[in-house]
Design an enzyme around this catalytic site. Structure first.
Site, short mmCIF file in Angstrom:
data_model
loop_
_atom_site.label_atom_id
_atom_site.label_comp_id
_atom_site.label_asym_id
_atom_site.label_seq_id
_atom_site.Cartn_x
_atom_site.Cartn_y
_atom_site.Cartn_z
CG ASP A 1 -2.17 1.00 1.10
OD1 ASP A 1 -3.36 1.03 0.03
OD2 ASP A 1 -1.60 1.96 1.80
CG ASN B 1 -4.99 11.15 -4.70
OD1 ASN B 1 -4.36 11.14 -5.57
ND2 ASN B 1 -5.19 10.46 -4.63
CG HIS C 1 -7.52 12.76 -8.13
ND1 HIS C 1 -7.77 11.83 -6.77
CD2 HIS C 1 -8.45 13.96 -7.01
CE1 HIS C 1 -8.40 11.99 -5.97
NE2 HIS C 1 -8.53 13.66 -6.46
CG ASP D 1 -4.68 8.85 -11.52
OD1 ASP D 1 -4.80 8.95 -11.03
OD2 ASP D 1 -5.38 9.24 -12.57
CD GLU E 1 -3.94 4.32 -0.97
OE1 GLU E 1 -4.49 4.94 -0.34
OE2 GLU E 1 -4.88 4.27 -2.06
#
Length: 221
Positions: free
Chosen positions: A76, A84, A89, A93, A119
């Site tokens: 994770d 973010n 965002h 990405d 994630e």
């Protein structure tokens, strides 16, 4: 005349056979493409959750039938929400795609990395015992730490936490992931940016470390 008709019929049949073969090959190609799309995460080009569960089932079968042990690392990305929130965002990405690309270039060809949500990633290390798996996972973490994402106007450093387990013959997929998730949670609790396995899990974190992690969490999330 009869010979000519037989010749023309033969030519027609061959053309039809070639056309049928070509159509069959195109259908196979399209089916393969659709299967790939159904099993692939479009952002990272990693296998998705569906593909990961299928692979886990195959590995468990190999373990029970042929004693082919394997390890799983539940990964994770740390403080991804903060990435973010601070950078948007789109940058988030890019971090996910960059992590996946870097991981594929760092891991062995036989290793299997899937994005199973947000994630969170699942790393399957075939024919690998725990003692071998830990340095492999640590090498990936060290590579990520040493190679942040460089963009034109900013640098985005990031890390991940991981829970590592060796599969047992009595495991099913749910139990396998529950054990890995328990160690992942311990890695988060103990400061993040680390891999926790069963041996490390047996060592409880100190009160000082718990307090430090609580302050860090409040500042980042």
């Amino acid at each position: 005349m009869g010979g000519l008709l037989s010749f023309l019929t033969l030519r027609r049949n061959r053309r039809q056979q070639r056309a049928m073969h070509s159509t069959h090959q195109e259908l196979l190609r399209l089916n393969s493409q659709l299967s790939h799309l159904a099993d692939t995460d479009t952002l990272t080009q990693c296998p998705n959750r569906r593909a990961a569960y299928s692979r886990l089932g195959q590995e468990l079968l190999q373990l029970r039938s042929y004693d082919q042990y394997f390890c799983v690392v539940l990964l994770d990305l740390d403080f991804f929400k903060a990435v973010n929130d601070r950078h948007g965002h789109d940058v988030g990405d890019q971090v996910l795609a960059y992590f996946s690309h870097t991981a594929r270039n760092t891991l062995r060809a036989s290793d299997f990395l899937a994005r199973i949500g947000g994630e969170e990633f699942l790393l399957i290390l075939p024919e690998t015992r725990r003692a071998q798996a830990l340095p492999l996972a640590q090498r990936l973490l060290d590579t990520i730490i040493a190679n942040p994402l460089y963009l034109s106007d900013k640098t985005i450093p990031f890390t991940f936490s991981g829970g590592l387990i060796e599969a047992h013959k009595e495991d099913d997929i749910q139990h396998l992931l529950q054990r890995a998730d328990r160690y992942l949670y311990a890695a988060k609790l103990r400061g993040r940016s680390q891999i926790i396995d069963d041996k490390a899990y047996d060592k409880p974190p100190s009160a000082e470390l718990k307090e430090k992690q609580a302050r860090k969490t409040n500042n980042n999330e």
